[in-house]
Design a protein around this motif. Structure first.
Motif, PDB file in Angstrom:
ATOM      1  N   CYS A 116       0.832  -1.202   0.000  1.00 28.01           N
ATOM      2  CA  CYS A 116       0.000   0.000   0.000  1.00 28.01           C
ATOM      3  C   CYS A 116       0.871   1.258   0.000  1.00 28.01           C
ATOM      4  O   CYS A 116       1.727   1.422   0.859  1.00 28.01           O
TER       5      CYS A 116
ATOM      6  N   ASN B  51      -0.806 -12.114  -0.724  1.00 24.06           N
ATOM      7  CA  ASN B  51      -1.397 -12.337   0.604  1.00 24.06           C
ATOM      8  C   ASN B  51      -1.360 -13.800   1.025  1.00 24.06           C
ATOM      9  O   ASN B  51      -1.206 -14.104   2.205  1.00 24.06           O
TER      10      ASN B  51
ATOM     11  N   TYR C  31      -1.979  -7.576  11.975  1.00 27.55           N
ATOM     12  CA  TYR C  31      -2.014  -6.589  10.889  1.00 27.55           C
ATOM     13  C   TYR C  31      -3.461  -6.196  10.593  1.00 27.55           C
ATOM     14  O   TYR C  31      -3.793  -5.018  10.484  1.00 27.55           O
ATOM     15  N   VAL C  32      -4.303  -7.196  10.466  1.00 31.59           N
ATOM     16  CA  VAL C  32      -5.715  -6.933  10.180  1.00 31.59           C
ATOM     17  C   VAL C  32      -6.333  -6.132  11.315  1.00 31.59           C
ATOM     18  O   VAL C  32      -7.043  -5.148  11.100  1.00 31.59           O
TER      19      VAL C  32
ATOM     20  N   ASN D  63      -5.092  -2.432  11.441  1.00 28.04           N
ATOM     21  CA  ASN D  63      -5.533  -1.601  10.330  1.00 28.04           C
ATOM     22  C   ASN D  63      -7.047  -1.476  10.235  1.00 28.04           C
ATOM     23  O   ASN D  63      -7.559  -0.606   9.542  1.00 28.04           O
ATOM     24  N   SER D  64      -7.759  -2.345  10.926  1.00 32.78           N
ATOM     25  CA  SER D  64      -9.209  -2.197  10.944  1.00 32.78           C
ATOM     26  C   SER D  64      -9.612  -1.191  12.020  1.00 32.78           C
ATOM     27  O   SER D  64     -10.686  -0.624  11.979  1.00 32.78           O
TER      28      SER D  64
ATOM     29  N   ASP E 113      -8.761 -11.571  -3.471  1.00 30.49           N
ATOM     30  CA  ASP E 113      -7.541 -11.285  -2.707  1.00 30.49           C
ATOM     31  C   ASP E 113      -6.332 -10.998  -3.572  1.00 30.49           C
ATOM     32  O   ASP E 113      -5.206 -11.003  -3.081  1.00 30.49           O
TER      33      ASP E 113
ATOM     34  N   ASN F 280      -6.286  -3.320  -2.143  1.00 23.67           N
ATOM     35  CA  ASN F 280      -5.618  -2.526  -1.106  1.00 23.67           C
ATOM     36  C   ASN F 280      -5.925  -3.103   0.276  1.00 23.67           C
ATOM     37  O   ASN F 280      -7.035  -2.979   0.784  1.00 23.67           O
ATOM     38  N   ASN F 281      -4.930  -3.734   0.872  1.00 26.13           N
ATOM     39  CA  ASN F 281      -5.143  -4.402   2.154  1.00 26.13           C
ATOM     40  C   ASN F 281      -5.637  -3.447   3.235  1.00 26.13           C
ATOM     41  O   ASN F 281      -6.421  -3.839   4.103  1.00 26.13           O
ATOM     42  N   LEU F 282      -5.162  -2.208   3.211  1.00 29.41           N
ATOM     43  CA  LEU F 282      -5.574  -1.266   4.251  1.00 29.41           C
ATOM     44  C   LEU F 282      -7.057  -0.940   4.119  1.00 29.41           C
ATOM     45  O   LEU F 282      -7.791  -0.889   5.109  1.00 29.41           O
TER      46      LEU F 282
ATOM     47  N   ALA G 143      -9.020  -4.063   5.200  1.00 26.94           N
ATOM     48  CA  ALA G 143      -9.025  -4.253   6.656  1.00 26.94           C
ATOM     49  C   ALA G 143      -9.957  -3.234   7.315  1.00 26.94           C
ATOM     50  O   ALA G 143     -10.641  -3.540   8.297  1.00 26.94           O
TER      51      ALA G 143
ATOM     52  N   ARG H 275      -8.188   5.815   2.245  1.00 25.47           N
ATOM     53  CA  ARG H 275      -7.489   4.668   1.675  1.00 25.47           C
ATOM     54  C   ARG H 275      -7.964   4.381   0.247  1.00 25.47           C
ATOM     55  O   ARG H 275      -7.229   3.815  -0.550  1.00 25.47           O
TER      56      ARG H 275
ATOM     57  N   ALA I 244      -5.399   4.542  -2.928  1.00 23.47           N
ATOM     58  CA  ALA I 244      -5.312   3.441  -3.900  1.00 23.47           C
ATOM     59  C   ALA I 244      -5.474   3.970  -5.326  1.00 23.47           C
ATOM     60  O   ALA I 244      -4.721   3.598  -6.224  1.00 23.47           O
TER      61      ALA I 244
END
Lengths: 385, 385
Positions: free
Chosen positions: A217, A291, A376-377, A380-381, B215, B290-292, B295, B306, B310
């Motif tokens: 990211c 991932n 991490y999840v 960031n959540s 994913d 985008n993982n962020l 999440a 976010r 992205a």
């Protein structure tokens, strides 16, 4: 010591109320000369934060007097008001230091969309307090003031014969190339001119921060700024200076990797046998961003098939039936099939070595990343709450 | 009913011992004619599994008699022995059905690197058992036999005036474009020739499976196969057939999204106001990967910054200061700044709608994805153990 390790630099870190925790959140770094060489590299994200847009103008003439950094708000997507805030921050700093506002770099980090009048007022008050506290011992305080989700302040000092490089960095997650998401200030008392400073900075970041890909990211606020004042009176050659700067940047990059949000493994991906460095980097990144691979490493599972599946998405030259994969020293895949039993791979240490041999050429590259974890999840959540 | 809903198709699903649970793991789908039109699209991963390499040859002449599918082993990176296994699987099927081995498609799914002699023996025995149990009611059993981490069997039936399309799909995670990771078989008793079948399949997958990006991870084993036998005696035009096939594919794509590993939100990303469909797809994918952002959605956090960050990584035409972001009907970002308060956005429902208006043109595209959850990390870290 960080940014104040070289001669002729002063710094401070103060609490301006941007962080709800009451911790320090505004840092100031000032170059006392004699030379005021400054250059920077910025995020390649096209959605740039206001301080980035401001600072790109500042460094155009390769002269920088000071850097002001704040945590607790990104001042990104805050409209014309936000840009004016960056501008006012530079003007306030310039007024107090009796320099030109056009020579003051501004950096911000925090939640996107944060940058209202309250934010502006606190930053400006922080600048005033910070400048009042400037000292040649302020490097550590400045490094602490730029932390967000960082668990440790990240600093570096590289000494050479008679001259020094100092540095500080913030960053923990949202680390991706071009640049990795971070704020970094590097200082030196070596006597380097603008052209050499710029060339050395690009050379150093190109093989360090640009190859740190924690979670794929890319941030809106990344800046790496280099200040050089020649206070040591020693003029190293470009190669010598670039080598020392690369050493400092690499050290900070490793610290950023080691503190990535929620990570339980620091993964070093070495790609060798590539036709070109570009191919090697593309292959390394494809794995660093996968991932499924990253979740497998979290689970201490040497699932090499996910490495091959990631490589297959690239344009790099390779033969799927003559590629080798090594995990922590064990060759788990060779000639397109399983090699040593996966049970031989011990993935319990935090340091994880993945070697990919494309067997197609002589180029190599190293990419650093982290695993994908529950933490991490979680982090960031909950980031903005 | 699934693949046996149209006239002239038979199927079976049997337990051949590939799954340690003892559940069904080999499926056979046979076209009884009169026509034997068949075509397929495959993963664009350059690290292709052996059944993919085999099946690409099979469909070159647009004639397919049968499809054999196994779960419990990907037969990927299993060397020349693995390719021979796919070949032998087709030969065994051909011998029992009295057709040509060159008209038998083979599909495998499971762990990469799995495909030894024991695997081969079980698959061949499964083919024999499956063919002995073929029936016009076997669609459901076949759909169950291809499940891996799927929690439900995924089937579809689309009926038109006198002709029908049936389908089954497996896939749960590792869903990415070009294609999404999946095995799909679509059948129809419509009378379509090879050219129309191929054109319709590409049109349908291009806007359905290819736009499902759970994913960002691309599989080595993806195949979507279409079989057409003309048993209804009705010949729809290409547009009518393609529309019905798209409807069937879209229904299966939604079911794949709804069953993605560990997901708690099904996110539909609509990008509008793009200069081109390509731009719209690129923007949608950048957000979907985008993982962020993912999440944040898991945490019911409308973190629109976010989304912008992205978009900024793409090459799409857009003005960061005139882009709108809507979440579940609430415009949270407009004109480069915050719009409605984030508190107005309710992200608790599983169905999540993100709309991005680039305000630069008339093109639009829809990308489907899922959130990034603790469960995703958990399931994928334990996959091979």
């Amino acid at each position: 010591m960080s940014v104040t390790a070289p001669q002729g630099f002063e710094a401070a870190g103060v609490a301006a109320g941007l962080k709800s925790t009451g911790k320090a959140d505004v840092a100031v770094v000032v170059n006392r000369g004699p030379r005021k060489v400054g250059t920077a590299v910025f995020t390649s994200n096209r959605a740039k934060a206001n301080p980035v847009i401001w600072s790109q103008q500042v460094v155009a003439d390769r002269t920088v007097e000071a850097v002001v950094l704040n945590s607790g708000g990104a001042n990104c997507f805050t409209g014309a008001f936000g840009f004016q805030t960056s501008h006012l921050t530079a003007e306030k700093t310039a007024e107090l230091l009796e320099v030109s506002a056009g020579d003051v770099v501004v950096c911000s980090t925090g939640l996107i969309g944060t940058g209202d009048e309250v934010f502006r007022g606190k930053v400006l008050a922080g600048v005033e307090a910070g400048i009042a506290q400037l000292s040649a011992d302020g490097g550590q305080a400045a490094a602490e003031a730029i932390m967000t989700t960082d668990t440790v302040a990240k600093t570096v000092v590289v000494r050479r014969d008679g001259w020094t490089i100092g540095g500080m960095a913030k960053g923990a997650g949202m680390l991706a190339p071009g640049l990795a998401t971070m704020l970094v200030v590097l200082t030196t008392d070596a006597d380097v001119d603008a052209a050499d400073a710029d060339a050395a900075l690009r050379r150093a970041t190109g093989v360090t921060f640009d190859r740190l890909d924690s979670d794929g990211c890319m941030s809106t606020n990344d800046q790496v700024t280099l200040l050089a004042n020649g206070a040591s009176g020693i003029r190293p050659g470009l190669d010598a200076f670039a080598a020392a700067l690369t050493e400092a940047a690499d050290e900070l990059a490793k610290k950023l990797q080691g503190d990535a949000e929620g990570a339980s493994h620091d993964i070093t991906i070495v790609v060798r046998g590539a036709v070109s460095e570009q191919d090697a980097v593309e292959v390394g990144r494809s794995v660093a961003r996968n991932n499924l691979f990253k979740a497998a490493i979290f689970g201490n599972d040497p699932n090499w098939g996910r490495v091959l599946a990631a490589i297959g998405t690239t344009r790099a030259v390779f033969d799927p039936y003559d590629t080798e994969v090594w995990m922590n020293g064990v060759r788990v895949c060779a000639e397109g099939g399983p090699d040593r039993p996966r049970e031989e791979v011990d993935l319990t240490p935090r340091a994880t070595d993945l070697v990919i041999d494309l067997k197609s050429g002589d180029a190599t590259a190293t990419i650093r990343t982290n695993d994908l974890t529950h933490e991490y999840v979680h982090e960031n959540s909950a980031y903005s709450s």
